[in-house]
Each structure stands twice: as structure tokens, then as C-alpha cells.
Design an enzyme around this catalytic site. Structure first.
Site, PDB file in Angstrom:
ATOM      1  N   HIS A 284      20.638  11.591  -5.785  1.00  0.00           N
ATOM      2  CA  HIS A 284      20.521  11.926  -4.357  1.00  0.00           C
ATOM      3  C   HIS A 284      21.279  13.220  -4.057  1.00  0.00           C
ATOM      4  CE1 HIS A 284      18.658   8.202  -2.894  1.00  0.00           C
ATOM      5  NE2 HIS A 284      19.345   7.594  -3.832  1.00  0.00           N
TER       6      HIS A 284
ATOM      7  N   GLU B 206      20.904  15.171  -1.763  1.00  0.00           N
ATOM      8  CA  GLU B 206      21.089  15.358  -0.317  1.00  0.00           C
ATOM      9  C   GLU B 206      22.516  15.026   0.140  1.00  0.00           C
ATOM     10  OE1 GLU B 206      19.200  13.004  -1.728  1.00  0.00           O
ATOM     11  OE2 GLU B 206      19.193  11.127  -0.611  1.00  0.00           O
TER      12      GLU B 206
ATOM     13  N   CYS C 269      15.045  10.060  -6.020  1.00  0.00           N
ATOM     14  CA  CYS C 269      15.299   8.679  -6.437  1.00  0.00           C
ATOM     15  C   CYS C 269      13.981   7.900  -6.555  1.00  0.00           C
ATOM     16  CB  CYS C 269      16.294   8.014  -5.497  1.00  0.00           C
ATOM     17  SG  CYS C 269      17.186   6.699  -6.332  1.00  0.00           S
TER      18      CYS C 269
HETATM   19  N1  GLN Z   1      14.282   1.076  -5.746  1.00  0.00           N
HETATM   20  C1  GLN Z   1      14.620   2.032  -6.726  1.00  0.00           C
HETATM   21  C2  GLN Z   1      15.722   1.550  -7.647  1.00  0.00           C
HETATM   22  O1  GLN Z   1      16.419   0.636  -7.355  1.00  0.00           O
HETATM   23  C3  GLN Z   1      14.998   3.364  -6.082  1.00  0.00           C
HETATM   24  C4  GLN Z   1      16.257   3.308  -5.285  1.00  0.00           C
HETATM   25  C5  GLN Z   1      16.436   4.499  -4.375  1.00  0.00           C
HETATM   26  O2  GLN Z   1      15.503   5.225  -4.086  1.00  0.00           O
HETATM   27  N2  GLN Z   1      17.648   4.699  -3.875  1.00  0.00           N
HETATM   28  O3  GLN Z   1      15.903   2.096  -8.716  1.00  0.00           O
END
Ligand code: GLN
Length: 531
Positions: free
Chosen positions: A508, A510, A382
């Protein structure tokens, strides 16, 4: 009709109630029963999505895009239950719904009160999740510690539910701490007595008491708890500290917990079989043939719970590779100050997790650069993918000052930016790209090598995206776009050509990894770290 197990906690928080609930779920499943698990959280936030990890730990995301408590992660890792937004009930959600109904006039003429309106809403929420799941056994964990003001409406609701359903249909399991006082050489039962006393004052009598202890409870201690807390002594279960959380189901089974639950709920079914779990998970944790060290570079490193699912998924990857795993937790702000080499020299893999806000970003960029330049296996998740793109843009494509518009609104090269739809919203709760989205995997890539499928689905939680204006330049310089969401033409996975193993994904993964079925990306990441 489903049968219910209500799980409460006493004495202190962080007792592992979530893991105990998940382990009970595992034990019930291993007897061929269908289970679902529900977490009730007594805070007034509608969901934890707006909370800082230091307040709450990780925000776990379900397939349907709900931002939920991290205990749902334990539930999904231990069982095959499919959880949705209905499986996490918060005080905020309940009040929001009751107040909305009041404004609509649903309670016209009435004074709206905690009992019955709030409690009825809680009961309906629990029953809705239970009915939709078609589960034989519904495990409902009440967050917080007995005695908190906040959790009272939830406790009153489960008291009523048990009464409504009658014998054989619901039991209460109370998880408490039985501390061992070293200087006296004794385990102390008094805190447990007090917390059960508090429960009984509000009309709940536990049927089973699970005692978290460092030392196995002697018969006398069990008998004392049984006497003072009004349960059978066989219903006093020792939950002794274990090395791996995945041992908990086996350890609770040894104490006879599953047999006891089934007897109390009057369920007849086959004996449980945990042999596969033992072979596939526990044996491998106990007898690894290799070892590896992975650095996780984040900004909530001090908090055990902030990257829960990532630590677990790495563990699963290690299990799948028969490997002992050491996780080196590195604060990205330290890298910012002192450089990456000091912290990352010698590690076998580097992982940059998700996150929000500017703090610590430049340290993460340095960590990516270190992994890229030193051929250290790398996984970005992410925000980890977003900083990967920033690093590549700046240091390989020569786009000086490239950044995400999250961190630098005026950057000349917004390689990560907002989609139009995101620019329009200024509401923060539940408005990110959330939940499961499809991703097409390009053949002959590391991603394909891991997934061995051309279409996969992963869970998301982010607002910002890869900016397609920069795809061509980056492709030209050796960045591979190995995963694309075709519907919206969004970049989901990036890799590097000239690197032993370098991958970053916008999703994600995970959240979908399990101890007995490691997520392919984590499995391959650990494998690469061994080479
Ligand atoms: N801050 C970033 C976004 O909003 C990544 C978010 C995250 O890593 N869950 O896109």
C-alpha cells in the site's frame, strides 16, 4: 517533559477533528517543535482491522504493522511524526490489557474498576507514547463526540492528566460546529454552548474552542461563545470550510491559533514558517497547468472515507505534476452488470484499490482488462494487484477459471493463494502480513523509473500472495516482476511490457505519500495519465 494538547469534539461527528489535530501538529512543527499525535478511539474492537469500511472508513497501517484509525494517516501526511501502534489507543486495547493483568493477579485483592484501573491504563498508554516519541508537544485526539457514553473513560483520563501535570503543561481544545441557518441568515452558537456545558459537567474546561463554520464568525458570535463557554474571545477560533484540507494549517494560523497555544503552554520558540508548504502544496493546488481524470474502481465508493489515503496520494501525485485532478468513483458491481466501457471510456487512468471478499471482484477484473486492452495507465494496489494477476492468467495465459483461493477455494489455477503460515491461523485480528517489508526493484522497469532505488520498503496488509508456481508462465507471456521481497521470494510489484504504464503492487504505497512529497508511484501514475 512533553506538553499536551487534548482535542475533543462536540455537537456532531465528522467535524474534521483529525485534520484540526494534524494541522495543529503542522503548526507546532513549523515552529521547530517535535510533535507526536495520539488517537483515542472509544470502540471495543482492539483495532479497526476487523471492521467493515462502512463502519469505520479506511484502516491505516503504520510502519510497525498496526491497523489503526484513518486519522493517523492525516497525522503522518501533515507532520513528520513517526507513528506506531502506541499512537492509537482503543477501548478494546485498554480493557484487553486490564483484564489480562487481572487474570495474572496484578490487582490481587482489589475490585477492578473503570476509575482508577481503566483510566490509569489510558493515562499510562498516553504517557508511554509521549515518552517514546521524545516530543515537545503531544497532541491527543479523543474520538467520538462529547456526551457519548463510550468516550467517558477517555475524557476522565485527560481531565486527570491535566490536573496531574498542572498549568502550562496541558490544554484542552474543543472542536465544535457553529451551524449557519440560511433562512434566518444567522450562525447559531447554542449547540456549542451545550457541548461545552457537557464537557464542564465532567470537569473539563476548554482553553480554546475551534468552531467549524461555513461563514466567518462575526465578533458578536465569538464574544457570545466566549461568554457562555468561559474562554477569552481570542480563544474562539474560526475554522472556516476550505477547498483543500491542506489549507487548514494556514487558515488556523491566520486566526492566531499557534500563537495562542504557545502562550497557554508557555513555550518560547521561533515564529512559524509555512512558506515551503504554501509553495510546494497550496500554490500548486490553486494554479494547476494541466488536468487529468482518474477512475477508482472499488466497492466502497459511496463512502468518502473508505479509500482516504488513496484519494490523498492521487492528490499528491497531481500536485507534483502541477495538475488538477478529477477522481471518478466507479462501483465495481456496476461494471460487473453493465461492462467497463460505459464507466471507464475517456478516463486518463484507472486505479483498482485493495479490498476483501468476493463481492465486486469480477467488475474489478473487467476494469483491469479494459485498462490493459485500451492502453489506459493503470495502477493496482494490493487486491488490485491480485485481480491484475487473475485477469492476466485468464485472458493472456489461457488459464481458464484462474482465481485467488480467497474467492474460489477449488479453482484449478490458484494464481493468488495463502502461504503455509497463513493456512495455520484461524484468528482474524492482526494476523495478516502487516507493516513495512523490504522490496528489491529490478532495473529498467517502470518501478525503477519511479523509485530510482534498488531497495525500497512499503507497508502491507493482506493475507494472500502471488503463487510462485505461476511465475514462469506469466513471465513468458510478458508480465514483468519488477519488485520482489528477496527474503521470502514474494512478488511485490508486477508490470506489463507492452503497455504505456501498467503497474500493480501488493503493498500500500498510498500510506507513505505526502502532499509535499508525493509517493513516486503515484507521481508517475499521474504523469503517465497526462501523456
Ligand atoms: N483480500 C486480499 C488479501 O487478504 C487483499 C487485501 C487488501 O487489498 N488489503 O490478501
Amino acid at each position: 517533559m512533553s506538553k499536551y494538547i487534548f482535542v475533543t469534539g462536540g455537537v456532531v461527528s465528522s467535524l474534521g477533528k483529525g485534520i484540526a489535530s494534524a494541522a495543529i501538529g503542522k503548526l507546532m512543527e513549523s515552529r521547530g517543535l517535535k510533535v507526536t499525535l495520539i488517537k483515542c478511539d472509544p470502540y471495543i474492537n482492539v483495532d479497526p482491522g476487523t471492521m467493515n469500511p462502512y463502519q469505520h472508513g479506511e484502516v491505516y497501517v503504520t510502519e510497525d504493522g498496526a491497523e489503526t484509525d484513518l486519522d493517523l494517516g492525516h497525522y503522518e501526511r501533515f507532520t513528520s511524526a513517526k507513528l506506531t501502534r502506541d499512537n492509537n489507543i482503543t477501548t478494546g486495547k485498554i480493557y484487553y490489557s486490564v483484564i489480562t493483568k487481572e487474570r495474572k493477579g496484578d490487582y490481587l485483592g482489589k475490585t477492578v474498576q473503570i476509575i482508577p484501573h481503566i483510566t490509569d491504563e489510558i493515562k499510562d498508554g498516553i504517557k508511554k507514547a509521549a515518552v517514546n516519541s521524545k516530543a515537545d508537544v503531544v497532541i491527543v485526539e479523543i474520538g467520538g463526540t462529547v456526551g457519548d457514553i463510550e468516550s467517558l473513560p477517555f475524557l476522565e483520563s485527560i481531565r486527570q492528566l491535566k490536573l496531574d501535570m498542572g498549568r502550562d503543561y496541558a490544554i484542552n481544545v474543543h472542536v465544535t460546529l457553529v451551524p449557519y441557518i440560511k433562512s434566518a441568515g444567522e450562525t447559531k452558537t447554542k449547540p456549542t454552548q451545550h457541548s461545552v456545558g457537557t464537557l464542564r459537567q465532567i470537569g473539563i474546561t476548554p482553553d480554546i474552542i475551534i468552531c467549524r463554520t461555513e461563514k466567518r464568525l462575526m465578533r458578536e458570535a465569538k464574544e457570545k461563545i466566549a461568554l457562555f463557554c468561559n474562554v477569552d474571545s481570542e480563544a474562539v477560533i474560526t475554522a472556516i470550510d476550505v477547498k483543500s484540507i491542506y489549507e487548514v494549517p494556514v487558515s488556523l494560523k491566520k486566526e492566531g491559533l499557534d500563537r495562542l497555544i504557545l502562550r497557554l503552554l508557555n513555550i518560547k520558540c521561533k515564529d512559524s514558517d509555512l512558506s515551503e508548504w504554501k509553495n510546494k502544496v497550496l500554490k500548486k493546488i490553486k494554479n494547476p497547468s494541466k488536468k487529468t481524470t482518474i477512475a477508482v474502481v472499488g466497492k466502497y465508493i459511496a463512502l468518502q472515507d473508505a479509500y482516504k489515503s488513496i484519494y490523498e496520494a492521487l492528490t499528491h501525485g497531481a500536485i507534483a505534476n502541477n495538475t488538477a485532478l478529477t477522481i471518478k468513483k466507479v462501483d465495481s458491481e456496476d461494471i460487473e452488470k453493465n461492462g467497463a466501457a460505459r464507466y471507464l471510456q475517456g478516463v486518463k487512468g484507472i486505479l483498482v484499490p485493495g479490498g476483501f471478499g468476493t463481492r465486486g471482484i469480477e467488475g474489478k477484473v473487467k476494469a483491469v482488462r479494459f485498462a490493459r486492452e485500451n492502453n489506459v495507465p493503470f495502477l493496482g494496489l494490493c487486491l488490485g494487484m491480485q485481480v491484475t494477476v487473475i485477469e492476466f492468467a485468464r485472458n493472456i495465459c489461457g488459464l481458464k477459471g484462474a482465481n485467488s483461493s480467497e474467492f474460489d477455494k477449488r479453482t484449478k489455477y490458484p494464481v493468488i493463494s495463502l502461504l503455509e503460515e497463513q493456512k495455520k491461523t484461524d484468528i482474524k485480528g492482526a494476523t495478516m502480513r502487516l507493516g513495512a517489508y523490504e522490496c528489491s526493484i529490478k532495473k529498467d522497469t517502470k518501478a525503477y523509473e519511479a523509485y530510482r532505488e534498488e531497495k525500497v520498503s512499503e507497508r502491507h496488509r493482506h493475507r494472500y500472495e502471488f503463487n510462485n508456481d505461476f511465475r514462469k508462465i506469466m513471465e513468458g507471456k510478458g508480465m514483468v516482476f519488477s519488485g520482489i521481497n528477496k527474503k521470502r521470494d514474494l512478488v511485490e510489484i508486477v508490470e506489463l511490457e507492452d503497455h504505456p504504464w501498467f503497474m500493480a503492487c501488493q503493498s500500500h504505497p498510498e500510506f507513505k505519500s505526502k502532499p509535499d512529497n508525493a509517493h513516486p508511484i503515484f507521481r508517475e501514475f499521474i504523469r503517465a495519465s497526462l501523456r
